[in-house]
Design a protein around this motif. Structure first.
Motif, mmCIF file in Angstrom:
data_model
loop_
_atom_site.group_PDB
_atom_site.id
_atom_site.type_symbol
_atom_site.label_atom_id
_atom_site.label_comp_id
_atom_site.label_asym_id
_atom_site.label_seq_id
_atom_site.Cartn_x
_atom_site.Cartn_y
_atom_site.Cartn_z
ATOM 1 N N MET A 95 12.516 56.640 27.477
ATOM 2 C CA MET A 95 13.273 56.192 28.669
ATOM 3 C C MET A 95 14.752 56.161 28.097
ATOM 4 S SD MET A 95 12.340 53.239 30.957
ATOM 5 C CE MET A 95 13.676 51.843 30.880
ATOM 6 N N LEU A 96 15.588 56.454 28.686
ATOM 7 C CA LEU A 96 17.089 56.597 28.323
ATOM 8 C C LEU A 96 17.554 55.082 28.480
ATOM 9 C CD1 LEU A 96 18.264 59.514 30.140
ATOM 10 C CD2 LEU A 96 17.989 59.314 27.812
ATOM 11 N N GLN A 97 18.439 54.951 27.403
ATOM 12 C CA GLN A 97 19.265 53.362 27.498
ATOM 13 C C GLN A 97 20.215 53.442 28.476
ATOM 14 O OE1 GLN A 97 19.494 50.728 25.433
ATOM 15 N NE2 GLN A 97 20.932 50.023 26.963
ATOM 16 N N ASN A 98 20.153 52.622 29.359
ATOM 17 C CA ASN A 98 21.223 52.501 30.547
ATOM 18 C C ASN A 98 21.910 51.132 30.210
ATOM 19 O OD1 ASN A 98 20.969 54.786 32.029
ATOM 20 N ND2 ASN A 98 19.324 53.896 33.001
ATOM 21 N N TYR A 99 23.368 51.141 30.189
ATOM 22 C CA TYR A 99 24.205 50.023 30.091
ATOM 23 C C TYR A 99 24.126 49.571 31.327
ATOM 24 C CZ TYR A 99 24.825 51.408 25.321
ATOM 25 O OH TYR A 99 24.795 52.008 23.942
ATOM 26 N N ARG A 100 24.226 48.308 31.494
ATOM 27 C CA ARG A 100 24.432 47.394 32.731
ATOM 28 C C ARG A 100 25.841 46.982 32.999
ATOM 29 N NH1 ARG A 100 20.688 45.194 30.227
ATOM 30 N NH2 ARG A 100 21.459 43.070 30.341
ATOM 31 N N LYS A 101 26.406 46.544 31.956
ATOM 32 C CA LYS A 101 27.880 45.866 32.126
ATOM 33 C C LYS A 101 28.655 46.277 30.688
ATOM 34 C CE LYS A 101 30.189 41.887 33.940
ATOM 35 N NZ LYS A 101 29.781 40.582 34.272
ATOM 36 N N ILE A 102 29.676 47.008 31.078
ATOM 37 C CA ILE A 102 30.436 47.665 29.981
ATOM 38 C C ILE A 102 31.957 47.152 30.023
ATOM 39 C CG2 ILE A 102 31.584 49.913 29.353
ATOM 40 C CD1 ILE A 102 29.198 51.380 30.814
ATOM 41 N N MET A 103 32.331 46.739 28.875
ATOM 42 C CA MET A 103 33.495 45.806 29.093
ATOM 43 C C MET A 103 34.656 46.743 28.244
ATOM 44 S SD MET A 103 34.745 42.168 27.132
ATOM 45 C CE MET A 103 34.848 42.927 25.392
ATOM 46 N N VAL A 104 35.727 46.968 28.636
ATOM 47 C CA VAL A 104 36.723 47.631 28.040
ATOM 48 C C VAL A 104 37.999 46.842 27.801
ATOM 49 C CG1 VAL A 104 37.544 48.852 30.115
ATOM 50 C CG2 VAL A 104 38.151 50.013 28.040
ATOM 51 N N ALA A 105 38.474 46.812 26.550
ATOM 52 C CA ALA A 105 39.598 45.850 26.464
ATOM 53 C C ALA A 105 40.977 46.813 26.539
ATOM 54 C CB ALA A 105 39.452 45.537 24.645
ATOM 55 N N VAL A 106 41.789 46.216 27.450
ATOM 56 C CA VAL A 106 42.871 46.909 27.924
ATOM 57 C C VAL A 106 44.276 46.012 27.659
ATOM 58 C CG1 VAL A 106 41.917 48.485 29.688
ATOM 59 C CG2 VAL A 106 42.717 46.134 30.173
ATOM 60 N N ASP A 107 45.188 46.728 27.072
ATOM 61 C CA ASP A 107 46.256 45.886 26.669
ATOM 62 C C ASP A 107 47.523 46.801 27.253
ATOM 63 O OD1 ASP A 107 46.541 47.977 24.689
ATOM 64 O OD2 ASP A 107 46.343 46.487 23.225
ATOM 65 N N GLY A 108 47.343 48.017 27.780
ATOM 66 C CA GLY A 108 48.546 48.895 28.388
ATOM 67 C C GLY A 108 48.941 49.858 27.291
ATOM 68 N N ASN B 52 33.837 56.594 33.050
ATOM 69 C CA ASN B 52 33.128 57.820 33.066
ATOM 70 C C ASN B 52 31.709 57.296 32.672
ATOM 71 O OD1 ASN B 52 34.501 59.574 33.939
ATOM 72 N ND2 ASN B 52 35.380 60.448 32.072
ATOM 73 N N VAL B 53 31.526 56.509 31.399
ATOM 74 C CA VAL B 53 30.459 55.836 31.025
ATOM 75 C C VAL B 53 29.693 55.142 32.145
ATOM 76 C CG1 VAL B 53 29.309 54.639 29.244
ATOM 77 C CG2 VAL B 53 30.934 56.113 28.654
ATOM 78 N N ALA B 54 30.743 54.032 32.722
ATOM 79 C CA ALA B 54 30.206 53.217 33.606
ATOM 80 C C ALA B 54 29.608 53.971 34.900
ATOM 81 C CB ALA B 54 31.266 52.403 34.142
ATOM 82 N N MET B 55 30.206 55.069 35.426
ATOM 83 C CA MET B 55 29.667 55.607 36.405
ATOM 84 C C MET B 55 28.353 56.492 36.138
ATOM 85 S SD MET B 55 33.153 57.065 38.189
ATOM 86 C CE MET B 55 32.354 58.492 38.631
ATOM 87 N N ARG B 56 28.077 57.027 34.897
ATOM 88 C CA ARG B 56 26.711 57.734 34.343
ATOM 89 C C ARG B 56 25.694 56.680 34.342
ATOM 90 N NH1 ARG B 56 30.231 60.508 30.738
ATOM 91 N NH2 ARG B 56 29.465 59.191 29.234
ATOM 92 N N ASN B 57 26.084 55.393 33.873
ATOM 93 C CA ASN B 57 25.099 54.248 34.012
ATOM 94 C C ASN B 57 24.925 53.572 35.263
ATOM 95 O OD1 ASN B 57 23.962 54.003 30.817
ATOM 96 N ND2 ASN B 57 26.102 54.865 31.007
ATOM 97 N N ALA C 83 26.775 51.375 36.118
ATOM 98 C CA ALA C 83 27.319 49.814 35.408
ATOM 99 C C ALA C 83 28.280 49.477 36.076
ATOM 100 C CB ALA C 83 27.003 50.248 34.047
ATOM 101 N N GLU C 84 28.374 47.934 35.910
ATOM 102 C CA GLU C 84 29.637 47.352 36.066
ATOM 103 C C GLU C 84 30.705 47.603 34.977
ATOM 104 O OE1 GLU C 84 31.591 42.911 36.528
ATOM 105 O OE2 GLU C 84 29.353 43.114 36.816
ATOM 106 N N LEU C 85 31.831 47.809 35.305
ATOM 107 C CA LEU C 85 32.792 48.104 34.603
ATOM 108 C C LEU C 85 33.970 46.641 34.371
ATOM 109 C CD1 LEU C 85 34.615 49.802 32.689
ATOM 110 C CD2 LEU C 85 36.078 50.571 34.514
ATOM 111 N N LEU C 86 33.882 45.913 33.345
ATOM 112 C CA LEU C 86 34.599 44.751 32.983
ATOM 113 C C LEU C 86 35.853 45.048 32.318
ATOM 114 C CD1 LEU C 86 35.004 41.623 33.375
ATOM 115 C CD2 LEU C 86 33.473 41.522 31.218
#
Length: 158
Positions: free
Chosen positions: A1-14, A27-32, A34-37
């Motif tokens: 079974m493939l690993q699926n992420y449910r909640k992906i956090m991306v740190a952004v600062d500009g 892209n990773v959030a859409m493939r999974n 998942a929620e993008l935080l």
């Protein structure tokens, strides 16, 4: 079974590095499915050296962070990412990104851009990405390349 992420956090600062991480995180959030935080930490240590600090700087930083996050959210939704949320925290970015936000929000993947610090700067202050890699309890992906997996021209000499 493939690993699926449910909640992906991306740190952004500009920064350009954060922009690369954001692009890949969408892209990773859409493939999974998942929620993008989108996470932004306002480093309040920078305000400690200002003797006349009266809260105006923090308010300005907060307003800028809100605008930045809204722009990222809009871009993510236009890209097809439906589940997008954001968070702003205050303090030292390292523990917030590595531990506190992931624990509080149930994050199972942290994505962040590689730092632009040189070797001397890393020796004295250390990079956020290095700290997160060492201390996070979940998976961490440090983004160094663009969507075509090429090092951006302006980043090649860092």
């Amino acid at each position: 079974m493939l690993q699926n992420y449910r909640k992906i956090m991306v740190a952004v600062d500009g920064s350009a590095e954060a922009e690369l991480a954001f692009q890949k995180a969408m892209n990773v959030a859409m493939r999974n499915d998942a929620e993008l935080l989108l996470a932004h930490v306002i480093d309040t240590r920078a305000f400690q050296s200002v003797s006349s600090f009266d809260g105006v700087l923090a308010e300005q930083a907060t307003e800028m962070a809100k605008q930045t996050l809204e722009g990222y959210k809009k871009q993510a939704k236009e890209h097809g990412c439906e589940k997008v949320s954001s968070i702003i925290e205050y303090g030292s970015p390292k523990p917030w990104i590595a531990k506190q936000i992931p624990e509080d929000q149930g994050v199972d993947l942290i994505m962040l851009g590689a730092t632009g610090l040189n070797a001397v700067e890393r020796l004295f202050i250390g990079s956020v990405s290095e700290y997160v890699i060492r201390h996070a309890a979940c998976d961490v992906l440090v983004v160094r390349t663009d969507l075509e997996n090429k090092v951006p021209v302006d980043q090649e000499d860092k």
